[in-house]
Scaffold this active site. Structure first.
Site, PDB file in Angstrom:
ATOM      1  N   LYS A 115       0.820  -1.213   0.000  1.00 29.95           N
ATOM      2  CA  LYS A 115       0.000   0.000   0.000  1.00 29.95           C
ATOM      3  C   LYS A 115       0.855   1.266   0.000  1.00 29.95           C
ATOM      4  O   LYS A 115       0.495   2.264  -0.625  1.00 29.95           O
ATOM      5  CB  LYS A 115      -0.940  -0.006   1.207  1.00 29.95           C
ATOM      6  CG  LYS A 115      -2.063  -1.032   1.098  1.00 29.95           C
ATOM      7  CD  LYS A 115      -3.049  -0.906   2.242  1.00 29.95           C
ATOM      8  CE  LYS A 115      -4.202  -1.889   2.074  1.00 29.95           C
ATOM      9  NZ  LYS A 115      -5.193  -1.756   3.153  1.00 29.95           N
ATOM     10  N   LYS A 198      -5.962  -8.635  -7.643  1.00 28.95           N
ATOM     11  CA  LYS A 198      -7.193  -8.728  -6.866  1.00 28.95           C
ATOM     12  C   LYS A 198      -8.213  -7.700  -7.350  1.00 28.95           C
ATOM     13  O   LYS A 198      -7.849  -6.570  -7.714  1.00 28.95           O
ATOM     14  CB  LYS A 198      -6.872  -8.484  -5.383  1.00 28.95           C
ATOM     15  CG  LYS A 198      -8.057  -8.681  -4.443  1.00 28.95           C
ATOM     16  CD  LYS A 198      -7.624  -8.478  -3.000  1.00 28.95           C
ATOM     17  CE  LYS A 198      -8.817  -8.624  -2.052  1.00 28.95           C
ATOM     18  NZ  LYS A 198      -8.423  -8.391  -0.650  1.00 28.95           N
ATOM     19  N   LYS A 201     -11.484  -1.814  -5.397  1.00 28.08           N
ATOM     20  CA  LYS A 201     -12.234  -0.574  -5.548  1.00 28.08           C
ATOM     21  C   LYS A 201     -11.379   0.531  -6.159  1.00 28.08           C
ATOM     22  O   LYS A 201     -11.897   1.475  -6.750  1.00 28.08           O
ATOM     23  CB  LYS A 201     -12.718  -0.094  -4.172  1.00 28.08           C
ATOM     24  CG  LYS A 201     -13.428  -1.126  -3.329  1.00 28.08           C
ATOM     25  CD  LYS A 201     -13.544  -0.635  -1.892  1.00 28.08           C
ATOM     26  CE  LYS A 201     -14.018  -1.736  -0.965  1.00 28.08           C
ATOM     27  NZ  LYS A 201     -14.021  -1.335   0.438  1.00 28.08           N
TER      28      LYS A 201
END
Length: 336
Positions: A115, A198, A201
């Site tokens: 991240k 994956k 969003k």
């Protein structure tokens, strides 16, 4: 040895739209679990702000996630649904766990590296200690089981390490050793455009995912446009090795139809993808259409959603407050 009640905790971040990945990987499984466990399901808004969130969008997304849970069949009468920030014990126990967890443990967390990326030095400290808050989310209710995706298993192992160290440091048998529950055929739902990534969003391509706010026509179009390959459908699960997109779509079909991947391979094996994708589009619409429509209706009922979250937070505090009080005594905090 202390006897621990069979209790589940799980949560979803209110950051962007709910996707098919959230539904198949988490929320759908909660519907079945709520009748067999004491279940606590949370909109984890404290986790969401580890990266910048527009305040108005965060409020909207929090309600949307709660609506998605209820529309999918998570019943506020059967379980507890609330948003994390309404229960202060999460943040307080997280600070205590910040003082229990070791830096070396956090340095091994792969999700922070993913991240933060190249901007590691500019990432928030909250993002770095995020796993300690996740451990607190679980332990503040003494949850015994957590339904997780495979990508969250490392964080759950850390939660177990923190609980064990706390128990050992203070010579108590207080926190349970929480166990993972990995359920269903679609344990990890991948992008419709790249079977190695994956479903997210945050992906810039809206066609990479099915949003839980998509209407029936949009769902069908996205499935029909989903990336495949030029080979015929695999006849056995072994034939899906190295075929990420095909494997992803077959896993989605299996999960939505409550069948096994092997069953789907047997039915469509040796064929082209045209009929399979047409059938998957119809199946997706039949399963998801009523949910997305009910979710939209609930999102328009802000007062109802807010009341569900308020009542849920009150129920959650009845469990968390006595546990936190016991933690204070164990740690040595002076009680008034």
């Amino acid at each position: 040895m202390t006897e621990f009640k069979q209790r589940i905790f799980s949560g979803v971040q209110p950051s962007g739209n709910l996707t098919l990945g959230n539904y198949l990987g988490a929320i759908r499984n909660w519907v079945g679990l709520q009748k067999n466990y004491e279940s606590i399901f949370c909109v984890v808004d404290l986790h969401a702000i580890t990266v910048w969130q527009d305040p108005e969008q965060l409020r909207k997304a929090t309600r949307e996630v709660a609506a998605g849970m209820i529309a999918s069949g998570v019943d506020p009468k059967e379980c507890i649904i609330f948003n994390q920030s309404q229960v202060p014990a999460h943040a307080e126990l997280a600070w205590i766990f910040n003082c229990v967890a070791r830096l070396g443990w956090l340095n091994r967390m792969t999700q922070f590296k993913e991240k933060a990326g190249k901007n590691r030095e500019r990432a928030s400290s909250g993002l770095y200690v995020y796993p300690n808050l996740m451990a607190a989310d679980i332990m503040i209710y003494k949850a015994t089981h957590v339904p997780v995706g495979e990508d969250q298993k490392q964080h759950l192992e850390l939660a177990r390490d923190i609980a064990q160290k706390f128990n050992n440091d203070y010579g108590v048998d207080f926190f349970p050793m929480v166990e993972p529950l990995i359920l269903g055929e679609a344990k990890r739902v991948m992008s419709l455009r790249d079977g190695n990534s994956k479903m997210s969003k945050s992906d810039p391509s809206d066609n990479s995912r099915i949003n839980m706010t998509d209407d029936r026509d949009t769902i069908a179009k996205k499935i029909r446009k989903a990336k495949t390959d030029s080979e015929p459908m695999a006849e056995t699960p072994d034939g899906l090795e190295g075929r990420a997109e095909a494997k992803n779509l077959i896993s989605i079909f299996a999960a939505l139809s409550d069948r096994s991947v092997a069953d789907i391979c047997t039915e469509y094996g040796g064929q082209g993808f045209a009929q399979f994708k047409s059938d998957l589009a119809d199946l997706s619409v039949s399963v998801l259409g009523p949910i997305t429509e009910e979710m939209k209706r609930l999102c328009d009922e802000k007062t109802y959603i807010d009341q569900v979250l308020k009542e849920g937070s009150e129920k959650a505090r009845k469990i968390s407050d006595p546990i936190l009080k016991d933690v204070h005594k164990i740690v040595g905090f002076l009680q008034s």
